[in-house]
Design a protein around this motif. Structure first.
Motif: not given
Length: 984
Positions: A462-472, A614-632
């Motif tokens: 991941p290269d995704m920053a941690i945004e402030p939040g209740d848990e983060t 976001e703990f998981f999204i940070a690892w999965l958001r780049k180059n997601p395979p089909h059909p996940f590449d249609d999702w934000v």
């Protein structure tokens, strides 16, 4: 799907009421839902990732779908019997479930029931070899008949989903076809029945939709029994879990074999690469299983670097501890791993260097103690904001820098003997890291440092920053971490980067994504290393729903991580639905229709999934395979429906209005929510009201045996609300007319259900519903009346639902719901108490006597006490509770009340029941009965008027009190009051 050659009349059930509007065996569904929860990791969908805790039990989803499709006839008892056959709740289904579990041994059966010809069934110590399942079932049916309750019968068998369905339901279809012959139904499987009911009700196979799909249990179970399915969620991790449920857990055996082969291939590739690097093997060829790390920090008083851990016990079974040895030259401590230590050494090691928020250690016979807040340099500024001196890590960081407040070191390694690496029982031991081990550690760090930038660019790390939040925000505050990869040390980053590369190179990358996400939960710096009586273990981060960080943690080696890459749940019955759609959308953005919307929406105290995933999204958001590449691939926090208040209500109204607009006029919505806060209950009703929906039924299901989401003194229960579109046109109601209408509807509903209860109990020995179900039906009856209106007085319901609430404001909805609860509760007169006596009691008196009655029937769920306390408007029911454990709750015994509990300042103390408790306590202390009677007469101004009520309450206590001495005392005092002659 097998087709049948019968003629149905499409839409002949178009306007027919559904079974769930009148009949639903809530108590049995509750027991089955709890049984599923007790399976923990063996639950069907947890193999995809137990980090998503909010999944509703599959058995509950199945019950809702079937009860929403089945029609209600004029014979409610027969309808209920058919439904229970379909759920395998009936006696035959229970017998088959028990046989599938081999619940009774040959000797046990002969103890339980008389068998005239045992040699026909048994040979030696077990069954004869030529015995058939039908022969065994004959005995199982009789044996189950000796058990008194549904819980006993169901508790010894397998869950319905664990039993092969064609055998489990073999005797059901003849009864189904006979019961619904007038509709033209002829089926031989559940998917056939679901399809034909859909045609009769909607003109096509029923389509179930869920716009808050979460962990995927609702769409998965709907698809498994043959519905078409639409599922969506704003969160891409939820979408991935839902997709995985359908395409991995629900795959055909052939497809599952292909997936498992791909998983094994990826794991083998990584294992080979790690082996070639030589970073997990020692010089003798032994392989590392786990690495134990701890933080260390410099003591401001002595300048020494001190390792930080709450305990230095490593293994209780092998008496292994870590011992600190001071190095006076380097002004730090060496850590030595010692096995087979004495009991005294084990006890000493339990006390670590982190105690009650302080760094504590001994040096030269002196104890030093420094608050960890002081180490961090915590401060509060004039504007109320807080901060500390921790350096915020940068994008390139993966370990502390030399001048950081908290350092990190490996202090123990668990090894597996090379001779037993592939054996069923491995030989393992813990050892102090050697110089060679530390060099291997440095090699790992060097590889990560050299590749970090490239890995981040390619999406392998991941290269995704941690945004402030209740848990983060805590991650900044407690560790200085600002990017999600900071949650992983160098070994973990290396292992996961290699696995991510293998995943992307696989021919079926989408099928490996859920396994990769599951592995992330188990391979990170938040994995607690713990010791138990049986073994040492490394937990996973989301053992609860918080981003916890620890002073010491366990790191699985790549080798020990290999089992994480499979999904091995066994599922009876692959997905039957031919049409499944999964989309990543906000709930109010749907564009597709469904006949039955079933949702488990977020509500006030729900888990912050939009943050923690976001703990998981940070690892999965780049180059997601089909059909996940249609999702934000973003949590889209700003769009998430969360919290409470005005924004929550607006988001929910938009979501449920969109669902109402995308269902037919005879469509149904089912909303499940865990009701903790009465204000949230009121909010939800306003939401459905403003969305153009009308409540048609409500049921209460105890879905949890303990709370997974929070720790506290309650059992979670789920409210099942059934809704339809409100009839077109304006309809104005006025409060003064609504209240009598509500009372009338509540009374009608309760009386109807109690009549069916009596009928079923007469035939089967057990009622359909308990008091909580009847109470919830009272709520539903009130809301059925209320939500039929479009205006209340001068205010339209949308305006009412969306306007901000003043603190402490009691709305008309609050008033009506409360009155409905009171009306329902007033009708639920405990057995052995007259309606006249019940009507004269206060709320706290009703609460105590009602719960005494329920306790004699074995009730011990704390949520029952909470529900009735609310219904009776008890201010603080905890004052009369003797035990507040979730599943072992009970009232105080008469002898357990202290004097302070029964004063004029307490809720129970000012009541007649409170005075009777004092009287019984005095009688138990040998005070003369006549003296006590005179005291009661002197203290009660209305003694003559309430004497009969006191007698009734004492007679009730005599029958219900658990202590024999209290029952005897109540009998004596009651007889004295009953025979009292006035004028003496």
């Amino acid at each position: 799907m097998q087709k049948t050659n019968i003629t149905l009349t499409p839409l002949s059930l178009k306007d027919a009421p559904a079974l769930i509007e009148t009949v639903f065996p809530a108590q049995k569904v509750s027991f089955e839902a709890q049984s599923e929860r007790k399976a923990v990791q063996s639950q069907t969908l947890t193999g995809l990732g137990s980090y998503w805790k909010g999944r509703k039990p599959l058995i509950l989803v199945r019950a809702i779908v079937l009860a929403s499709l089945l029609p209600a006839t004029d014979d409610a008892e027969a309808d209920l019997a058919i439904f229970e056959k379909l759920m395998a709740f009936d006696d035959e289904g229970l017998a088959r479930r028990a046989l599938a579990a081999n619940a009774f041994s040959a000797s046990k059966l002969q103890e339980m029931i008389p068998i005239s010809d045992p040699e026909r069934y048994f040979g030696g110590r077990g069954w004869r070899r030529d015995i058939t399942d039908d022969d065994k079932l004959a005995l199982y049916r009789v044996a189950l008949g000796t058990l008194s309750s549904y819980e006993e019968k169901a508790g010894i068998g397998k869950r319905p989903e664990e039993v092969e369905h064609s055998w489990l339901y073999a005797p059901v279809w003849q009864a189904i076809n006979r019961h619904y012959a007038h509709l033209g139904i002829s089926v031989h499987s559940l998917p056939e029945l679901v399809e034909q009911l859909g045609i009769l009700r909607f003109g096509h196979r029923a389509r179930v939709g869920d716009t808050f799909s979460g962990g995927g249990s609702i769409p998965f179970e709907a698809a498994r029994i043959g519905c078409d399915v639409y599922a969506s969620d704003l969160n891409p991790i939820a979408c991935m879990l839902t997709w995985g449920a359908m395409n991995i857990i629900g795959a055909s055996p052939e497809r599952r074999a292909e997936i498992e082969q791909a998983q094994s291939k990826a794991a083998a590739t990584v294992d080979r690469e790690i082996t070639e690097l030589g970073i997990e093997h020692d010089e003798q060829g032994n392989r590392a299983k786990a690495f134990l790390y701890c933080l260390e920090s410099r003591c401001p008083e002595t300048g020494w670097m001190v390792p930080m851990s709450p305990t230095w016990v490593i293994s209780k079974t092998r008496n292994v501890v870590a011992k600190l040895k001071p190095d006076f030259v380097k002004r730090r401590f060496d850590i030595t791993i010692v096995s087979g230590v004495s009991v005294e050494d084990m006890k000493a090691a339990e006390q670590g260097t982190v105690q009650s928020g302080d760094l504590v250690y001994e040096l030269d016979g002196k104890i030093y103690r420094t608050p960890i807040k002081t180490l961090r340099g915590d401060f509060r500024q004039a504007d109320g904001t807080t901060g500390n001196r921790l350096r915020h890590w940068e994008k390139s960081d993966f370990k502390p820098r030399s001048d950081d407040i908290f350092q990190e070191r490996v202090y123990a390694i668990q090894w597996i003997s090379k001779k037993t690496l592939n054996a069923g029982r491995q030989e393992t031991w813990f050892a102090t890291p050697t110089d060679a081990d530390l060099k291997r550690e440095q090699r790992v760090e060097k590889i990560v440092a050299e590749n970090m930038s490239r890995w981040q660019d390619e999406g392998l790390v991941p290269d995704m920053a941690i945004e402030p939040g209740d848990e983060t925000t805590r991650l900044y505050r407690e560790r200085g971490w600002t990017y999600w990869h900071h949650f992983f040390n160098s070994r973990q980053l290396l292992t996961l980067a290699y696995f991510k590369q293998a995943l992307l190179e696989s021919q079926t990358p989408a099928y490996l994504m859920p396994s990769f996400a599951k592995a992330l939960d188990w391979i990170n710096r938040g994995c607690y290393f713990g010791t138990g009586a049986a073994r040492e273990s490394i937990s996973h981060l989301f053992a609860n729903q918080a981003l916890n960080v620890f002073w010491n943690y366990g790191c699985r080696s790549a080798y020990a991580s290999l089992p994480l890459w499979g999904v091995t749940n066994t599922v009876h019955g692959e997905i039957s639905s031919p049409c499944i759609t999964v989309k990543s959308l906000a709930a109010d953005g749907i564009t597709e229709d469904a006949d039955l919307w079933i949702t488990d929406p977020p509500y006030a105290d729900a888990v912050n999934y939009h943050e923690i995933t976001e703990f998981f999204i940070a690892w999965l958001r780049k180059n997601p395979p089909h059909p996940f590449d249609d999702w934000v691939w973003d949590s889209r926090r700003a769009l998430a429906v969360k919290g409470s208040g005005e924004d929550f209500r607006r988001g929910m109204v938009a979501a449920y209005k969109a669902m109402a607009e995308h269902m037919p006029d005879n469509g149904v919505q089912c909303v499940m929510f865990t009701h903790q806060d009465t204000a949230v209950w009121g909010d939800l009703i306003g939401i459905f009201w403003a969305a153009g929906l009308q409540v048609i039924a409500a049921w209460y299901i105890a879905t949890e045996t303990t709370s997974e989401l929070k720790k506290g003194g309650y059992v979670q229960g789920t409210v099942i609300l059934m809704l339809k579109k409100r009839a077109a046109g304006e309809r104005t109601g006025f409060k003064q007319r609504l209240l009598p209408a509500v009372r009338q509807e509540v009374a009608r509903q309760i009386e109807t259900m109690m009549h069916l209860n009596d009928a079923v109990e007469a035939h089967h020995g057990e009622p359909v519903w308990g008091d909580s179900d009847l109470q919830m039906a009272g709520y539903a009856a009130a809301l059925k009346v209320l939500t039929a209106y479009t205006r209340i007085g001068d205010e339209d319901v949308t305006t009412f639902a969306l306007r901000p609430r003043a603190r402490g404001e009691v709305t008309v909805v609050d008033e009506i719901v409360q009155q409905a609860a009171e009306t329902a509760s007033s009708l639920l007169v405990p057995e052995d108490l007259t309606a006249d006596a019940w009507g004269r009691l206060t709320g706290i008196e009703r609460f105590v006597l009602r719960m005494m009655d329920m306790e004699t029937a074995g009730a011990g769920k704390l949520d029952n006490y909470q529900n009735f306390a609310k219904a009776f408007r008890v201010t603080d029911y905890t004052r009369v509770m003797g035990d507040m454990r979730p599943n072992n709750a009970r009232l105080k015994r008469v002898s357990e009340y202290a004097s302070r509990d029964l004063t004029d300042a307490t809720e129970i103390g000012v009541t007649r029941l409170g005075q009777l408790i004092i009287a019984l306590q005095q009688l138990l202390k040998d005070t003369e009965a006549q003296v006590i009677v005179e005291q009661l007469r002197a203290e009660m101004a209305d003694f003559l008027e309430v004497r009969t009520l006191l007698v009734d309450m004492l007679a009730f206590i005599e029958r219900k009190a658990p202590e024999s001495e209290v029952r005897s005392a109540a009998e004596v005092l009651g007889a004295r009051l009953k025979n009292l002659r006035f004028g003496d």
